[in-house]
Design a protein around this motif. Structure first.
Motif, PDB file in Angstrom:
ATOM      1  N   GLY A 121       0.815  -1.210   0.000  1.00  0.00           N
ATOM      2  CA  GLY A 121       0.000   0.000   0.000  1.00  0.00           C
ATOM      3  C   GLY A 121       0.847   1.257   0.000  1.00  0.00           C
ATOM      4  O   GLY A 121       0.559   2.216  -0.732  1.00  0.00           O
ATOM      5  N   PHE A 124       2.434   1.702  -3.423  1.00  0.00           N
ATOM      6  CA  PHE A 124       1.411   2.114  -4.383  1.00  0.00           C
ATOM      7  C   PHE A 124       1.130   3.609  -4.265  1.00  0.00           C
ATOM      8  O   PHE A 124       1.077   4.327  -5.268  1.00  0.00           O
ATOM      9  CB  PHE A 124       0.131   1.320  -4.138  1.00  0.00           C
ATOM     10  CG  PHE A 124      -0.979   1.614  -5.117  1.00  0.00           C
ATOM     11  CD1 PHE A 124      -1.150   0.831  -6.237  1.00  0.00           C
ATOM     12  CD2 PHE A 124      -1.855   2.670  -4.900  1.00  0.00           C
ATOM     13  CE1 PHE A 124      -2.172   1.090  -7.142  1.00  0.00           C
ATOM     14  CE2 PHE A 124      -2.876   2.945  -5.802  1.00  0.00           C
ATOM     15  CZ  PHE A 124      -3.038   2.153  -6.924  1.00  0.00           C
ATOM     16  N   GLY A 125       0.958   4.100  -3.023  1.00  0.00           N
ATOM     17  CA  GLY A 125       0.677   5.517  -2.822  1.00  0.00           C
ATOM     18  C   GLY A 125       1.789   6.415  -3.329  1.00  0.00           C
ATOM     19  O   GLY A 125       1.544   7.467  -3.928  1.00  0.00           O
ATOM     20  N   SER A 270      -5.711   0.021  -1.956  1.00  0.00           N
ATOM     21  CA  SER A 270      -4.562   0.917  -2.051  1.00  0.00           C
ATOM     22  C   SER A 270      -4.947   2.202  -2.779  1.00  0.00           C
ATOM     23  O   SER A 270      -4.572   3.306  -2.367  1.00  0.00           O
ATOM     24  CB  SER A 270      -3.407   0.224  -2.777  1.00  0.00           C
ATOM     25  OG  SER A 270      -2.963  -0.914  -2.070  1.00  0.00           O
ATOM     26  N   THR A 274      -5.097   6.010  -1.134  1.00  0.00           N
ATOM     27  CA  THR A 274      -4.347   7.118  -1.728  1.00  0.00           C
ATOM     28  C   THR A 274      -5.247   8.309  -1.986  1.00  0.00           C
ATOM     29  O   THR A 274      -4.885   9.457  -1.689  1.00  0.00           O
ATOM     30  CB  THR A 274      -3.692   6.670  -3.044  1.00  0.00           C
ATOM     31  OG1 THR A 274      -2.864   5.528  -2.790  1.00  0.00           O
ATOM     32  CG2 THR A 274      -2.847   7.778  -3.633  1.00  0.00           C
ATOM     33  N   ALA A 318      -3.706  -2.281   3.574  1.00  0.00           N
ATOM     34  CA  ALA A 318      -3.255  -1.592   2.363  1.00  0.00           C
ATOM     35  C   ALA A 318      -3.710  -0.140   2.371  1.00  0.00           C
ATOM     36  O   ALA A 318      -2.949   0.765   2.011  1.00  0.00           O
ATOM     37  CB  ALA A 318      -3.785  -2.315   1.126  1.00  0.00           C
ATOM     38  N   ASN A 321      -1.653   2.354   4.899  1.00  0.00           N
ATOM     39  CA  ASN A 321      -0.331   2.849   4.518  1.00  0.00           C
ATOM     40  C   ASN A 321      -0.307   3.536   3.157  1.00  0.00           C
ATOM     41  O   ASN A 321       0.545   4.392   2.919  1.00  0.00           O
ATOM     42  CB  ASN A 321       0.689   1.705   4.556  1.00  0.00           C
ATOM     43  CG  ASN A 321       1.118   1.377   5.969  1.00  0.00           C
ATOM     44  OD1 ASN A 321       0.281   1.325   6.871  1.00  0.00           O
ATOM     45  ND2 ASN A 321       2.401   1.166   6.175  1.00  0.00           N
ATOM     46  N   SER A 322      -1.240   3.207   2.260  1.00  0.00           N
ATOM     47  CA  SER A 322      -1.265   3.906   0.971  1.00  0.00           C
ATOM     48  C   SER A 322      -1.706   5.350   1.148  1.00  0.00           C
ATOM     49  O   SER A 322      -1.350   6.209   0.338  1.00  0.00           O
ATOM     50  CB  SER A 322      -2.205   3.191  -0.003  1.00  0.00           C
ATOM     51  OG  SER A 322      -3.550   3.253   0.439  1.00  0.00           O
ATOM     52  N   LYS A 323      -2.442   5.632   2.208  1.00  0.00           N
ATOM     53  CA  LYS A 323      -2.895   7.010   2.416  1.00  0.00           C
ATOM     54  C   LYS A 323      -1.734   7.949   2.729  1.00  0.00           C
ATOM     55  O   LYS A 323      -1.862   9.167   2.562  1.00  0.00           O
ATOM     56  CB  LYS A 323      -3.953   7.070   3.516  1.00  0.00           C
ATOM     57  CG  LYS A 323      -3.471   6.730   4.917  1.00  0.00           C
ATOM     58  CD  LYS A 323      -3.289   7.954   5.767  1.00  0.00           C
ATOM     59  CE  LYS A 323      -2.948   7.650   7.196  1.00  0.00           C
ATOM     60  NZ  LYS A 323      -1.945   6.668   7.481  1.00  0.00           N
TER      61      LYS A 323
END
Length: 671
Positions: A121, A124-125, A270, A274, A318, A321-323
């Motif tokens: 994640g 991906f972000g 993810s 984001t 996901a 942590n993608s945020k």
């Protein structure tokens, strides 16, 4: 694009230097530890260590902060999975599926699933962020002071829109931060004293570290101690988790590859994290629960919900942590903090004289890439660390925050003092901590106040710069299509906030009795605020005021909104009953005042040591051998370490010198 490509390659090469890796690793360890300890979170770690950035380069500070931010979420997931206690709010949804997996004897599997999904994640972000930056760069290069002014104002208004609870109180909190930002010398033309009231201490303004530590750290510790004080202190642990099975190696491998068995949920969550992270003020809690709800609605095994559904747990980890990559988007491109962690990143920039805003990427690209690549690497370090330590983490006991809060308070006093070596900062710290507790208690936004303080100076400085460039012509604030668009968007957001504000009282009146309630603590706090804001506004309206119109307008808005909040509280039902909490708060504050008094005369070494011994022996009732060992570590060794690390001697007290360098010999400070 050539500039962007060069900056990207430069950032990638610097990310693998020893200096960058060392500070990133240090930050990852700190963030992970603070994430694992319930009640302590990455915001607390950033606040506590913010003073140390004075002694580092901006690059080192960014890698350190990236390490804390990246590892904090991983650490918070550990206690959510193992002991059903979220390390911080953004890990709350992890408990729903993570803890049942632990009760099935698969704790190692759950920890490795969390580590794998979290790192994917985060990566991906960041990839999305890197892809979008060149799209917005031409737009950002057209920004001037007027556009930057509107971006900062829009950031504050959208932050209030994203807040839950009373809109009026959110706007008041942001306005209070703006007012605190103008204390000291300043003004539209020649610098004049503003809100100093004859004090030489306030002429230099309020130090941002004092604001952050007081509002975020001290306020949080006071609240936790106040809630726990009326109960019996001591060891309160939940049922221990089942023993780690012999097949923990197979569990670890299976957990690491589990997210990729649910690749559609992994990608969808993810992306959702984001997008939500890019909305200022929304935060990781919203991202995680939205991902949870979406995954729960589409899962192929609905009967496993709440019983250990691994695909739904993949979604929450996901998104969490993608945020972070999404949070970097408004922070780097527009200077608007995406969440409370990013607000402290802006505070670190301010410490080093770096102004956030649309020109940041153009002027300070290496710092931007330090955050971006540091975030990816710290997530990788934390995820690998979780996987490697999962057999031992599975035996993790629960924590008692009443044992940990006093050292955090002591650390706050020490780290605050190292910034300006002023004992008066410690008094300001305690006052702000008490005020932050009341803000939290009665529904105001503490982080809104911090963000208002960070962006308040940006708003005022760009407002004055724009007017000076146009010889006082206010039309310059709407002189470009970008400024006009931003102003229109800000107006729409403000009108929507006011709509929510005036709609809420009708709903409240329909649900509650139409009788005045004078036994409401929130009522008296609002009365105090109204009197304070009205007094400051009268100061600004005096003919001798030369401090500019920004703070005058902010105070006028705050007085009106505070009157509305007061009227709403007159009709509120009584406050939630919290037996003994008021007396507990007074006891905590009395102890802090006692610490300040003893420290003022006998120094921080003596004051903090006596405070820790008194608390752990008389209040917590810990065994005296453990008390003496812990007090020696946190009251003597820790301040000595701070003094050595920052090359700043601790306050020794105004007594005649007794022990050189430790006790006595300081000069009475000038107020």
């Amino acid at each position: 694009m050539e500039f962007y490509g060069d900056a990207l390659m430069q950032g990638l090469s610097q990310a693998f230097t020893w200096d960058a890796l060392l500070f990133m690793a240090f930050g990852s360890i700190v963030g992970y530890v603070f994430g694992v300890l319930p009640g302590l979170q990455s915001v607390t770690a950033l606040s506590v260590f913010l003073p140390l950035t004075y002694f580092w380069s901006p690059m080192q500070a960014m890698y350190f902060f990236a390490g804390i931010i990246g590892a904090g979420g991983n650490g918070g997931a550990v206690t959510s999975i193992i002991v059903n206690i979220p390390g911080n709010a953004q890990n709350a949804a992890t408990m729903i599926e993570g803890y049942p997996i632990t009760r099935q004897g698969r704790a190692v599997f759950a920890l490795n699933l969390s580590a794998s999904a979290s790192w994917f994640g985060a990566a991906f972000g960041v990839v999305v962020l890197v892809a979008l930056i060149p799209v917005f760069m031409p737009f950002l290069l057209s920004f001037g002071p007027a556009e930057t002014f509107w971006i900062a104002v829009a950031g504050l208004v959208t932050l209030v829109l994203a807040m839950t609870g009373n809109v009026a109180k959110g706007l008041i909190s942001v306005g209070a931060g703006v007012v605190l930002a103008v204390v000291g010398m300043g003004g539209p033309r020649l610098p004049v004293p503003r809100f100093t009231f004859g004090s030489t201490y306030l002429l230099d303004g309020l130090e941002i570290v004092v604001i952050v530590m007081g509002l975020l750290v001290l306020g949080e510790c006071i609240e936790q101690l106040a809630q726990e004080w009326p109960q019996r202190f001591g060891r309160r642990t939940g049922p221990p988790p089942p023993p780690v099975p012999k097949d923990w190696k197979r569990q670890a491998i299976d957990g690491w590859i589990a997210p990729f068995r649910h690749w559609s949920i992994l990608l969808r969550s993810s992306g959702l994290g984001t997008v939500i992270g890019a909305i200022p003020g929304v935060g990781g809690v919203v991202a995680q629960f939205m991902a949870y709800n979406l995954a729960a609605a589409t899962t192929k095994n609905p009967e496993k919900l709440g019983k250990g559904a691994e695909d739904v747990m993949v979604a929450t980890e996901a998104a969490t942590n993608s945020k972070e990559g999404g949070n970097l988007f408004p922070t780097l491109l527009f200077g608007i903090p995406g969440n409370s962690e990013m607000a402290l990143v802006l505070a670190a920039w301010q410490i080093h004289g770096i102004e956030p805003g649309p020109m940041f990427l153009q002027n300070h690209a290496p710092l931007a890439w330090a955050l971006v690549f540091g975030l990816v690497l710290s997530n990788l370090v934390a995820s690998v660390g979780t996987a490697a330590a999962s057999p031992w983490l599975a035996r993790l006991p629960s924590f008692d925050m009443t044992m940990l809060a006093p050292p955090v308070l002591a650390m706050s006093l020490m780290s605050t003092y190292t910034v300006r070596s002023s004992p008066l900062d410690l008094g300001t710290l305690v006052l702000l901590g008490a005020y932050a507790y009341l803000l939290r208690r009665f529904g105001f936004s503490v982080i809104g106040m911090v963000v208002g303080f960070v962006l308040g100076d940006v708003i005022e400085r760009n407002y004055f710069t724009a007017l000076q460039s146009a010889l006082g012509d206010h039309s310059v604030l709407l002189g470009s299509n970008v400024a006009l668009t931003l102003a229109g968007g800000t107006l729409v957001a403000l009108l929507w906030s006011l709509f929510k504000l005036f709609r809420a009282p009708r709903l409240a009146r329909a649900a509650s009795a139409r009788t005045f309630n004078f036994a409401n603590g929130s009522l008296w706090f609002n009365l105090f605020n109204l009197a304070l804001f009205a007094w400051l506004l009268s100061y600004c309206l005096a003919p001798t005021w030369r401090g500019g119109p920004v703070v005058t307008g902010a105070l006028a808005l705050m007085v009106g909104l505070q009157a509305l909040a007061l009227w709403g509280d007159l009709r509120r039902p009584p406050d939630e009953d919290r037996p003994g909490e008021s007396r507990a708060v007074m006891a905590v504050l009395a102890m802090l005042v006692g610490v300040l008094a003893v420290s003022f005369f006998a120094g921080l070494y003596v004051g903090t040591t006596l405070y820790l011994v008194g608390y752990w022996l008389l209040v917590y009732r810990a065994p005296w051998p453990r008390t003496l060992v812990l007090a020696a570590c946190f009251g003597l060794l820790m301040p000595l370490g701070f003094a050595w690390l920052t090359d700043t001697p601790m306050w020794r007290g105004v007594l005649p010198e007794i022990i050189p360098g430790i006790l006595g010999g300081e000069v009475m400070p000038d107020l």
